[in-house]
Design a protein around this motif. Structure first.
Motif, PDB file in Angstrom:
ATOM      1  N   ALA A 113       0.586  -0.936  -0.196  1.00  0.00           N
ATOM      2  CA  ALA A 113       0.239  -0.257  -0.156  1.00  0.00           C
ATOM      3  C   ALA A 113       0.896   1.453   0.013  1.00  0.00           C
ATOM      4  O   ALA A 113       0.519   2.108  -0.301  1.00  0.00           O
ATOM      5  CB  ALA A 113      -1.036   0.142   1.601  1.00  0.00           C
ATOM      6  N   GLU A 114       1.899   1.170   1.042  1.00  0.00           N
ATOM      7  CA  GLU A 114       3.270   1.776   0.921  1.00  0.00           C
ATOM      8  C   GLU A 114       4.206   1.874   0.372  1.00  0.00           C
ATOM      9  O   GLU A 114       4.406   0.895   0.542  1.00  0.00           O
ATOM     10  CB  GLU A 114       3.055   2.555   2.353  1.00  0.00           C
ATOM     11  CG  GLU A 114       1.369   3.378   2.850  1.00  0.00           C
ATOM     12  CD  GLU A 114       0.980   4.822   1.927  1.00  0.00           C
ATOM     13  OE1 GLU A 114       2.238   5.344   1.363  1.00  0.00           O
ATOM     14  OE2 GLU A 114       0.432   5.293   2.159  1.00  0.00           O
ATOM     15  N   PRO A 115       5.531   2.753  -0.354  1.00  0.00           N
ATOM     16  CA  PRO A 115       6.555   3.077  -0.278  1.00  0.00           C
ATOM     17  C   PRO A 115       6.683   1.764   1.139  1.00  0.00           C
ATOM     18  O   PRO A 115       7.005   2.402   2.357  1.00  0.00           O
ATOM     19  CB  PRO A 115       6.932   3.494  -1.131  1.00  0.00           C
ATOM     20  CG  PRO A 115       6.292   4.836  -0.272  1.00  0.00           C
ATOM     21  CD  PRO A 115       4.713   4.343  -0.490  1.00  0.00           C
ATOM     22  N   SER A 116       8.365   1.414   0.868  1.00  0.00           N
ATOM     23  CA  SER A 116       9.520   1.622   2.204  1.00  0.00           C
ATOM     24  C   SER A 116       9.741   2.759   2.295  1.00  0.00           C
ATOM     25  O   SER A 116       9.901   4.107   1.631  1.00  0.00           O
ATOM     26  CB  SER A 116      11.342   0.423   1.068  1.00  0.00           C
ATOM     27  OG  SER A 116      11.438   1.042   0.334  1.00  0.00           O
ATOM     28  N   LYS A 117      10.222   2.939   3.551  1.00  0.00           N
ATOM     29  CA  LYS A 117      10.377   3.974   4.715  1.00  0.00           C
ATOM     30  C   LYS A 117      11.583   4.675   3.323  1.00  0.00           C
ATOM     31  O   LYS A 117      11.795   6.170   3.631  1.00  0.00           O
ATOM     32  CB  LYS A 117      11.183   3.225   6.071  1.00  0.00           C
ATOM     33  CG  LYS A 117      11.490   4.826   6.263  1.00  0.00           C
ATOM     34  CD  LYS A 117      12.254   4.428   7.503  1.00  0.00           C
ATOM     35  CE  LYS A 117      12.575   5.730   8.588  1.00  0.00           C
ATOM     36  NZ  LYS A 117      13.213   4.751  10.409  1.00  0.00           N
ATOM     37  N   GLU A 118      12.514   4.148   3.551  1.00  0.00           N
ATOM     38  CA  GLU A 118      13.399   5.041   2.231  1.00  0.00           C
ATOM     39  C   GLU A 118      12.704   5.275   0.938  1.00  0.00           C
ATOM     40  O   GLU A 118      13.785   6.010  -0.453  1.00  0.00           O
ATOM     41  CB  GLU A 118      14.919   4.205   2.533  1.00  0.00           C
ATOM     42  CG  GLU A 118      15.568   4.483   3.359  1.00  0.00           C
ATOM     43  CD  GLU A 118      16.594   3.685   3.587  1.00  0.00           C
ATOM     44  OE1 GLU A 118      17.788   3.789   2.598  1.00  0.00           O
ATOM     45  OE2 GLU A 118      16.859   3.547   4.580  1.00  0.00           O
TER      46      GLU A 118
END
Length: 201
Positions: free
Chosen positions: A96-101
């Motif tokens: 749903a969301e990209p990774s932290k970086e």
């Protein structure tokens, strides 16, 4: 698809699924940071390191490098080959969301990029065909990739040019460059990037 005799260590099951479409060989999952306390799995990894050698293929974010460095320190005997994927920003379809970086992991790489990553590390070559270009940390220092005021910028430019992740250490850069090019070829690339006279004697 390429056949690989060494065991390939990846972070998760989705990495394993993706890699299975690229290589024929043993693929071991660390299950992320679980490897830090999984003695049984580390025993298996050490076994393969001694018997066939292992290939470490983790994501190019800080978590991936933490796992990579842990494995390198935990495997005392045997052979380790590092394969690096480039820094590509985006989001995997299943997330749903990209990774932290914001970087794509192994599962988000195309088959072509993964195959190229293995080629860069000399994995698809026989032992006799691997390039050993005489590139070491001293040469990187001489070319301004360490010890110079703008060394970090030079490293980033070089790694971006070669499609390698920016978080690599100087020692790791030297290792992977030796599978990709000779010292003279590195000097030529450095000239193109920096416009400096680094041909040497």
């Amino acid at each position: 698809m390429i056949n690989i005799d060494k065991a390939v260590v990846v972070e998760g099951k989705y990495d394993k699924i993706k890699l299975s479409s690229v290589i024929n060989g043993v693929i071991i999952c660390t299950d992320g940071f679980q490897i830090f306390k999984d003695k049984d799995k580390m025993s298996i990894i050490r076994h393969y390191a001694e018997k066939t050698g292992i290939i470490i293929l983790t994501d190019s974010d800080s978590a991936g490098f933490k796992i990579r460095n842990y494995l390198k320190g935990a495997v005392k005997n045997g052979s380790i080959t590092n394969v690096y994927i480039p820094d590509i920003f985006g989001k995997e379809r299943r997330k749903a969301e990209p990774s932290k970086e914001g970087k794509l992991g192994v599962e988000g790489m195309s088959e072509e990029i993964l195959l190229e990553a293995f080629r860069r590390a000399g994995v698809s070559c026989t032992e006799g065909e691997k390039k050993t270009g005489g590139i070491d940390k001293m040469l990187l220092y001489e070319l301004g990739y360490s010890g110079a005021p703008d060394a970090s910028l030079r490293r980033r430019e070089l790694l971006k040019r070669l499609g390698l992740p920016e978080l690599m250490t100087t020692a790791a850069i030297a290792d992977i460059l030796n599978t990709m090019m000779t010292a003279d070829e590195l000097r030529e690339i450095t000239e193109e990037l920096c416009g400096a006279d680094v041909k040497g004697d």
